[in-house]
Scaffold this active site. Structure first.
Site, short mmCIF file in Angstrom:
data_model
loop_
_atom_site.label_atom_id
_atom_site.label_comp_id
_atom_site.label_asym_id
_atom_site.label_seq_id
_atom_site.Cartn_x
_atom_site.Cartn_y
_atom_site.Cartn_z
N LYS A 60 73.03 -16.97 2.50
CA LYS A 60 74.13 -16.45 1.70
C LYS A 60 75.28 -16.13 2.64
O LYS A 60 75.08 -15.90 3.84
CB LYS A 60 73.71 -15.18 0.95
N ASP A 109 80.07 -18.61 -5.44
CA ASP A 109 79.49 -17.39 -6.01
C ASP A 109 80.68 -16.62 -6.58
O ASP A 109 81.73 -17.21 -6.83
CB ASP A 109 78.73 -16.60 -4.93
#
Length: 448
Positions: free
Chosen positions: A129, A169
């Site tokens: 991430k 995201d």
């Protein structure tokens, strides 16, 4: 801490001592390790090989400054991150988040969750991430482009199609992915599938935009059917009004439900006649306006300031699709009191631990994020496959594969829960099913 097993408790306590300020990350680890207690007790080789100590530590953390120039000529500096958590089953895979709330704890929590989520898809993807505390809201296209170019100027050296493949995201949509990809291509002089969520003209996948919302509903539908229920005729409340929420609205409606409430960070709307996802899409994606604008289209709807109150709207099914820890214990109590029988998470860790415990204790069907919101990364994996083959599949082909993946995730999570004596506990089942595949791969590869 809710962990009873001595080995797991010791690992957690050591981790907490080293990362005391990282509350989101520690919350995620605590929830996973608690689920893994019966697995660790049945498999002593995990402790012998220090498997848990290794799996809770990221393989690599990259943190860097991102200088850029705003439209007034002033130099701004943000902080960038990429956490490459685990590559035991494939290249690191996980989104980039641009939001003022981003810090190392948030990125580590998201990366840790991504390891198990990606494992559940059945695709060869590790977990990672990244992101920045840069907020694209209110910035011009030129400012966003300059930021993305600066961000990628550092990030490019740490990623690649067979190493680490980021996606979007919160705060990173098609515009941002385009700028990031353009800069990667410019620096490396190569055209490869190094980012997913790309535009269709340059290697993106059809159905990627819809995937997380669709996948959420496909998973929820499997859970409902296994318990004699369905979306048909159900009243649905969806928090959020971004990509996930909009397409969860569309799919829930197609499955026979009626979405009566949605929210943004300012407040929420209630429309007992059903919220049209096309209107929400125009408000949020075209006009980039606040959700209160819905009243301009449907004057009979109601708007309430403050988004937390959305859980007081009586419903049958709740789909939290906004952000982490948005559904607290008070919200869970309100849902139960109003007869809600199913909650499926569309955001990452949107329910607090005490909310999850309360919902489960009151026999509410509960689908955890790492399983129910895996549709986005699953379709990113399908985009990677298309890029590797230099092919483009049709919308229906991708949607069909996504539907099959989500059905399998539910089946595997449900089976794992039952195998360890926790039938119906999809939180434990998803953690165990996702963990087992990664742990077996790590054991096979030695101490690395």
């Amino acid at each position: 801490m809710s962990i009873k097993n001595a080995y797991l408790a010791g690992v957690y306590e050591g981790l907490a001592a080293r990362n005391a300020e990282q509350k989101e990350f520690l919350q995620a680890v605590d929830e996973v390790l608690e689920s893994l207690e019966p697995v660790v007790e049945a498999r002593p080789e995990l402790e012998k090989n220090g498997l848990i100590e290794r799996i809770v530590e990221p393989e690599r953390v990259v943190m860097f400054r991102v200088p850029w120039v705003d439209d007034n000529g002033k130099v701004q500096v943000n902080r960038g991150y990429r956490v490459q958590f685990n590559s035991a089953i494939g290249p690191y895979k996980g989104g980039l988040r641009f939001h003022k709330s981003v810090n190392l704890s948030v990125i580590k929590f998201l990366g840790f969750e991504q390891v198990f989520k990606n494992s559940l898809t059945g695709l060869p993807m590790g977990g990672g991430k990244g992101g920045s505390d840069f907020d694209p809201h209110g910035k011009s296209d030129a400012e966003v482009m300059r930021f993305c170019q600066s961000f990628m100027t550092e990030l490019y050296r740490h990623i690649g199609p067979d190493c680490d493949v980021p996606a979007g995201d919160i705060g990173v949509g098609g515009r941002e992915i385009g700028y990031l990809f353009g800069q990667y291509k410019r620096i490396t002089n190569s055209f490869v599938g190094v980012l997913t969520g790309k535009g269709i003209p340059y290697g993106g996948s059809l159905a990627r935009t819809e995937a997380t919302g669709y996948g959420l509903c496909y998973f929820a539908d499997e859970m409902l059917k296994a318990n004699g229920k369905s979306f048909d005729g159900a009243k649905v409340v969806i928090s959020g009004s971004g990509n996930v929420a909009i397409y969860a609205n569309q799919k829930a409606t197609q499955l026979g439900g009626k979405v009566i409430a949605m929210s943004d960070s300012n407040g929420y709307i209630v429309d007992e006649n059903g919220i049209d996802y096309k209107v929400m899409k125009e408000i949020k994606e075209v006009k980039r306006a606040r959700i209160k604008t819905y009243l301009d289209y449907v004057p009979s709807a109601k708007y309430v300031e403050g988004s937390a109150g959305i859980w007081t709207v009586p419903c049958d099914i709740a789909l939290p699709c906004a952000t982490q820890n948005e559904l607290p214990l008070e919200g869970a109590k309100a849902l139960v009191a109003n007869g809600c029988y199913a909650v499926a998470e569309g955001a990452n860790m949107p329910s607090t631990p005490d909310a999850v415990a309360y919902l489960q204790a009151n026999n509410v069907l509960f689908a955890p994020a790492k399983a129910s919101n895996a549709g986005g990364v699953a379709t990113s994996g399908l985009e990677m496959s298309q890029n590797s083959q230099r092919l483009a599949w049709t919308f229906d082909e991708v949607d069909g594969k996504l539907h099959g993946i989500m059905k399998n995730i539910y089946a595997n999570a449900a089976a794992a829960a039952e195998a360890y004596g926790m039938k119906g506990n999809l939180v434990a089942g998803a953690n165990i099913a996702g963990f087992t595949k990664v742990a077996d791969a790590m054991l096979s590869q030695g101490i690395v």
